[in-house]
Design an enzyme around this catalytic site. Structure first.
Site, PDB file in Angstrom:
ATOM      1  CG  PHE A 146      95.851-127.025 -20.647  1.00 29.77           C
ATOM      2  CD1 PHE A 146      94.802-127.781 -21.129  1.00 29.77           C
ATOM      3  CD2 PHE A 146      96.306-125.961 -21.400  1.00 29.77           C
ATOM      4  CE1 PHE A 146      94.199-127.470 -22.333  1.00 29.77           C
ATOM      5  CE2 PHE A 146      95.711-125.646 -22.614  1.00 29.77           C
ATOM      6  CZ  PHE A 146      94.650-126.401 -23.086  1.00 29.77           C
ATOM      7  CG  ASP A 221      95.929-122.894 -15.311  1.00 27.86           C
ATOM      8  OD1 ASP A 221      94.793-122.395 -15.257  1.00 27.86           O
ATOM      9  OD2 ASP A 221      96.465-123.249 -16.374  1.00 27.86           O
ATOM     10  CE1 TYR A 246      89.079-120.611 -23.021  1.00 25.78           C
ATOM     11  CE2 TYR A 246      90.353-118.579 -23.056  1.00 25.78           C
ATOM     12  CZ  TYR A 246      90.304-119.963 -23.078  1.00 25.78           C
ATOM     13  OH  TYR A 246      91.466-120.689 -23.149  1.00 25.78           O
ATOM     14  CE  LYS A 247      89.240-123.346 -19.841  1.00 25.16           C
ATOM     15  NZ  LYS A 247      89.075-123.884 -21.188  1.00 25.16           N
ATOM     16  NE  ARG A 395      86.390-130.976 -20.969  1.00 25.50           N
ATOM     17  CZ  ARG A 395      87.235-129.957 -21.093  1.00 25.50           C
ATOM     18  NH1 ARG A 395      88.288-129.890 -20.322  1.00 25.50           N
ATOM     19  NH2 ARG A 395      87.054-129.025 -22.013  1.00 25.50           N
TER      20      ARG A 395
END
Length: 436
Positions: A146, A221, A246-247, A395
């Site tokens: 990322f 991560d 928050y996912k 996605r």
């Protein structure tokens, strides 16, 4: 033939929903009616408990009890309380996780701490590793990590100079080879467990073991893993980990992240953002800094109580179930969507950008298509919400706690309809928004 195929798939979806042992969790979430939300891997939806907690914190705790709430409602302990709840979800020991800041800030802390351990030549007491040499300056990472993770390592290198810190990236498939060949120069391995674009899963245990054999420390991560994949940080002897909430943890937009520090390293680390909340005696207001004993030493400033309280309530959605149930449904939803796409005969219109087996990817499926962004926007217009990742990836995320199999079937049906009609070529779907 097409109608029979649709009917068969829909019937299968209904049968799967009828035997879903997580179906009772659907009622704990607030989602727009008629919408199929396939973007929980980017922003998890609101839970009813979080909504109620937000009201309580604003109106009662902050509104009426004011500053007394630091003690009365245990605001001061939220980073540790939440950390221990997350620890249960990621296979970590109690008092090894704390909730604070963002992934990027936490990554800066643990990268700095790991490099300093290597510079000082400290050897992990619980592992048989070669002696750590001062020449270890390299941070090894995936080239397709990322971007923010890469940026933090680049920023640290700019700050310290390449003679102390140098980022080196290779293809994900070459990480183990690079460790084998140049492990004696690598200080820290910084990897994302589930690739954010294609969902590929790295072998945490094998890579961690190899890193340790070569004398390197490792940071994982867990942004696309926590809350949806079985993780065994303690068993794998992971040194550090960071992750967002928050996912799949449904903590809300911008919810604070978490950081994990193995117990074996807690006395050895020194993190650079030594703020007062990481002090051993925060309210003694002493002149000199002395780090707290546990993971609290990773704290810096005052915790954001509104967002932390909401996150604390959101984590209640995981009560009464286990992560293996979640993973089982994740794989089933993922595979069923792929099956629908294939039976609806649109799989040849896309290129699969992830592992072909749902068992070997995270809780998402990714396709490449020249019009991926426009297809994403067209789906949203039809109440199916996936997301787009540049340059050409569509996605779709499968969050097991609030999705049904019939929703997944309907998402595939709508996708087939709009690509067969080439509706996505309408110019209204091709205008890029600021947030994609």
């Amino acid at each position: 033939m097409q109608i029979k195929c649709l009917n068969d798939l829909q019937e299968k979806a209904k049968q799967l929903d009828a035997t879903d042992d997580l179906a009772h969790k659907l009622h704990e979430f607030e989602l727009p009616k008629q919408q199929i939300y396939l973007d929980g891997n980017s922003l998890g939806p609101l839970t009813k408990a979080a909504k109620a907690r937000a009201k309580e914190v604003v109106e009662q705790q902050w509104g009426a009890d004011l500053i007394e709430s630091w003690n009365k409602h245990k605001w001061i302990g939220l980073p540790k309380t939440i950390g221990n709840k997350i620890a249960n979800l990621i296979g970590a020991e109690e008092n090894t996780v704390v909730c604070a800041d963002s992934i990027s800030v936490n990554l800066f802390k643990v990268l700095s701490a790991a490099l300093l351990i290597q510079e000082q030549g400290l050897k992990q007491e619980t592992q048989q590793t070669p002696p750590i040499q001062n020449k270890r300056t390299i941070i090894l990472s995936q080239a397709d990590n990322f971007p923010s993770d890469i940026y933090m390592a680049q920023g640290l290198s700019n700050l310290l100079g390449e003679n102390r810190c140098k980022l080196h990236t290779v293809s994900s498939k070459d990480i183990e080879h690079e460790l084998q060949e140049n492990g004696d120069k690598i200080a820290v391995v910084m990897l994302t467990h589930v690739n954010f674009k294609n969902g590929d899963i790295s072998d945490m245990q094998a890579i961690t073991q190899l890193a340790h054999q070569k004398g390197a420390l490792i940071i994982w991560d867990l942004a696309h893993s926590a809350g949806v994949l079985p993780l065994e940080l303690q068993h794998c002897e992971v040194d550090f980990a960071v992750g967002c909430t928050y996912k799949y943890l449904n903590g809300g937009p911008g919810a604070p992240a978490f950081v994990y520090v193995a117990k074996k390293l807690q006395k050895a680390i020194q993190q650079p953002l030594s703020g007062w909340m990481g002090h051993k005696q925060a309210f003694a207001f002493l002149h000199d800094y002395e780090a707290a004993d546990g993971p609290e030493q990773m704290l810096s400033g005052t915790p954001p109580i509104l967002s932390m309280s909401i996150l604390d309530a959101s984590l209640g959605a995981f009560e009464g179930i286990n992560i293996h149930q979640i993973r089982h449904k994740s794989i089933a939803l993922n595979g069923f969507f792929q099956e629908c796409v294939e039976h609806l005969m649109i799989d040849d219109l896309f290129e699969l950008a992830c592992h072909p087996s749902a068992n070997l990817r995270g809780s998402q499926i990714s396709y490449t298509h020249p019009y991926a962004y426009a297809i994403c926007q067209a789906l949203i217009a039809h109440n199916v919400v996936p997301d787009f990742r540049a340059p050409n990836i569509l996605r779709l995320g499968f969050s097991p706690l609030f999705l049904t199999y019939e929703q997944v079937f309907n998402a595939a049906r709508i996708l087939a309809d709009l690509v067969n009609k080439q509706e996505y070529k309408n110019s209204m779907y091709q205008q890029m928004k600021e947030v994609t």
